[in-house]
Design a protein around this motif. Structure first.
Motif, PDB file in Angstrom:
ATOM      1  N   MET A  86      29.905  53.946  62.889  1.00 41.63           N
ATOM      2  CA  MET A  86      31.186  53.377  62.446  1.00 41.63           C
ATOM      3  C   MET A  86      31.557  52.190  63.329  1.00 41.63           C
ATOM      4  O   MET A  86      31.953  51.134  62.834  1.00 41.63           O
ATOM      5  CB  MET A  86      32.303  54.426  62.513  1.00 41.63           C
TER       6      MET A  86
ATOM      7  N   ARG B 212      27.430  59.361  63.968  1.00 42.64           N
ATOM      8  CA  ARG B 212      28.260  58.811  62.894  1.00 42.64           C
ATOM      9  C   ARG B 212      29.343  57.897  63.459  1.00 42.64           C
ATOM     10  O   ARG B 212      29.568  56.797  62.958  1.00 42.64           O
ATOM     11  CB  ARG B 212      28.886  59.937  62.076  1.00 42.64           C
TER      12      ARG B 212
ATOM     13  N   GLY C   3      28.311  58.655  56.049  1.00 42.83           N
ATOM     14  CA  GLY C   3      29.380  57.696  55.792  1.00 42.83           C
ATOM     15  C   GLY C   3      29.374  57.321  54.317  1.00 42.83           C
ATOM     16  O   GLY C   3      28.329  56.979  53.764  1.00 42.83           O
TER      17      GLY C   3
END
Length: 184
Positions: free
Chosen positions: A72, A68, A99
């Motif tokens: 990002m 994750r 997300g």
């Protein structure tokens, strides 16, 4: 898709390239066609092999950073670089890693103060922006701030790797003329 530089399509691949394409498809069931970004490297199969290996090792697995966080970074770097192909790709991949739409929009709008970005993530993404825009200006003080906010040296190093990798991929995608793949 018309690109600025011709590449080798799936059905036209032979030899090592055909093998690389087939191996990628076997590892990615449900994907009927090789992604455009990989086709950008089709004119150099040995480089494509290394790109796939580096991507699988550094980006598409949990390492010091979880997937994750890597997504990002990829989304944020691609937004900073205004790369439509990677914005579309990694915003989608970030959503697959839990997300939210709010987080994706905050990253694409360079709004690190949004509630969907934690304080710890804000420090990391501020560093990502600095590496993306002014890497030559980074200092020990910058990494000390990250350490004080809870990031480890292996996580900071992996942040640099992902940031640099996506600066590279953004440039390749833009130079080839890749458009948003429309995953979202």
């Amino acid at each position: 898709m018309a690109t600025h530089i011709d590449w080798i399509e799936d059905q036209d691949a032979t030899g090592e390239l055909a093998s690389l394409y087939q191996n990628w498809k076997e590892k990615n069931p449900g994907r009927e066609e090789i992604p455009g970004i990989l086709k950008c490297f089709s004119l150099s199969p040995s480089f494509l092999r290394d790109i796939i290996r580096a991507s699988d090792t550094v980006h598409f697995t949990d390492g010091h950073l979880d997937r994750r966080t890597k997504e990002m970074i990829a989304t944020y770097v691609s937004g900073l670089n205004q790369c439509p192909y990677w914005i579309g790709s990694h915003a989608y991949f970030l959503q697959l890693q839990d997300g939210t739409d709010d987080l994706v929009q905050a990253l694409l709008n360079n709004n690190l103060l949004h509630k969907s970005v934690s304080e710890k993530e804000r420090y990391l993404l501020t560093f990502v922006k600095q590496v993306t825009e002014h890497a030559y200006q980074t200092s020990r003080d910058d990494t000390d701030v990250l350490r004080q906010s809870g990031w480890t040296d292996p996580e900071i190093a992996e942040t640099v790797y992902i940031t640099a990798l996506f600066a590279f991929f953004n440039r390749v995608a833009d130079a080839f003329g890749l458009e948003d793949p429309g995953y979202r």
